[in-house]
Write an enzyme that holds these catalytic residues in place. Sequence first.
Site, short mmCIF file in Angstrom:
data_model
loop_
_atom_site.label_atom_id
_atom_site.label_comp_id
_atom_site.label_asym_id
_atom_site.label_seq_id
_atom_site.Cartn_x
_atom_site.Cartn_y
_atom_site.Cartn_z
N HIS A 1 0.82 -1.21 0.00
CA HIS A 1 0.00 0.00 0.00
C HIS A 1 0.86 1.27 0.00
CE1 HIS A 1 -3.54 2.35 1.84
NE2 HIS A 1 -3.95 1.94 0.67
N LYS B 1 3.26 4.48 -0.98
CA LYS B 1 3.24 5.48 -2.06
C LYS B 1 4.49 6.33 -1.96
CE LYS B 1 -1.43 4.77 -1.51
NZ LYS B 1 -2.11 4.13 -0.39
N ASP C 1 15.61 12.01 -8.61
CA ASP C 1 17.05 12.30 -8.56
C ASP C 1 17.65 12.06 -7.18
OD1 ASP C 1 17.05 12.92 -11.22
OD2 ASP C 1 17.34 15.08 -10.97
N HIS D 1 -9.59 10.53 2.14
CA HIS D 1 -8.55 9.54 1.88
C HIS D 1 -7.26 9.86 2.63
CE1 HIS D 1 -5.98 6.84 -0.68
NE2 HIS D 1 -7.08 6.13 -0.63
N LYS E 1 -4.54 10.06 5.52
CA LYS E 1 -4.17 9.27 6.69
C LYS E 1 -3.13 10.08 7.46
CE LYS E 1 -4.49 6.16 3.01
NZ LYS E 1 -5.90 6.14 2.80
N ASP F 1 -0.31 16.39 20.39
CA ASP F 1 0.07 17.47 21.31
C ASP F 1 0.38 18.78 20.60
OD1 ASP F 1 -0.30 15.88 23.50
OD2 ASP F 1 1.83 15.39 23.78
#
Length: 509
Positions: free
Chosen positions: A161, A163, A168, A405, A407, A412
């Site tokens: 999952h 991404k 470079d 979508h 996450k 604090d």
Amino acid sequence: MLLLLLAACTAHRPGMVRNYSYAFAPAESGPVAARVGPRLPDDRVTSGLRLVPNGVDAFALRAFSAESATLSLDLQYYIWHEDLTGELLSYEVLTAADRGVRVRLLIDDLDARNKSQMLASLDHHPQIEVRVFNPWFTRQGWIRTSIEILARGSQVNRRMHNKLWLVDTRVALIGGRNIGNEYFDADPDVNFEDLDLVIVGQLVADAAEQFDRYWNDVLSVPMAYVRGIRGGRVEDLDQLRRRLGKTWEEAQQSVYLTRTRESELWSGILSGDTAPVVTRHARLLVDDPRKADPTATEILPGVREGLIEAFQASEHSVKVISPYFVPGKAGSAGLIGMEARGVEVEVLTNSLAATDVAAVHSGYIRYRRELLEGGVELYELKPDVEPGADRRRRMGLGSSRASLHTKAAVMDGRSIFVGSFNLDPRSARLNCEMGVILDSAELAHHLTEVFRQGTDPQRAYKVELDPRGQMIWIDDLAGEARIHTHEPAALHRRALTQILRLLPIEPLL
């Protein structure tokens, strides 16, 4: 007999040769090296970061950074759609390879199965290598797929999952976005509210190292050796180049690319006008790729363990954004325990009407009441901007419908997490995930503002218990508070989730 035969087969052809390769050292020439590289001390500790909540900016960063690449593109994705933005980014990647840039594309096979021949064509380019993670034995057909699920379900149910967009070995994009219209504010119907971090400095080296770890893992199979795929040919690559070129040409006068060209984030990064937030306290959290092997016995700690540690160290507040939120018994107890010791816990997730996976919502509602009774504040994103609502609070999205979508989390008011990890059993036990956890009051303030916009009464329902203990959903329309006594969603969706919550599917959610 068929099941036994299938179970004994491997997902790749015999004679596979997996050549090990590794990220290049950071580029020493080109616009990225010249304008991004020298800005941070070479102390192997400092990183510079910026949040990217806007979908158009997120697309522009990927497209313009690929145009600027002179050395390498290392790309790791769960999904890469063949829609407008997917084809435009494929065009930029192919064009970079034509300039001599080395491209390594690692994509999860759950998505790759549907575009095997296109990937095989890309793989035929001398500067591009494609690998698929945890490949299926079957490439198509629901009957054969069903048989494989029965025979190899414990294996094929585990997916990558992660991404990552790495340019470079100087700049990285890490977060929740896959490649596709709905992730970049380009879909006319529904768009995802999502989040990336654009990163320079030490975390880029860490990201390159984790990419190599996945790239060279036994579950990453070169495209040329995946069963059931005809090898790429010169004519296939030429045809793909013409198709992608046509898409690019036809899109030049589109409203979407006009908006993309108006994005100043990448040019600001190169010019120095958009200075990164600098911190020496940033850590890349990555799951062990062996997490995708059901037979593995020793798996190194990863994203879940890092987040639990950060939550437990919180003293005042934790704000969580998770589109798929199924905390489970242990997770619910942990969040309620935090409330009991004086930590304010707030969670933003999708409403039933906004979620794209109703089955996950059925897992969430099992724990909703006990979380509310334990003091946890719950917000559920609404799918629409209704007449009379302030459309500027759409967090940059262009269509009238949205689905969460992102996450992320704020701890604090000084630490944040951004990544691919959902607070659900699938991310915790089945999927390989990654993300970044860091200390920065400035980024924590920025992410808190994203949270506040998402939980605004015009944008989300606040779920509460009324004096009789009944669950209610409170929102605002044009300055007037509304109270819903039934879950705000179509009747058939409510009925479906009530049925699904009775099934023993929580470990798969």
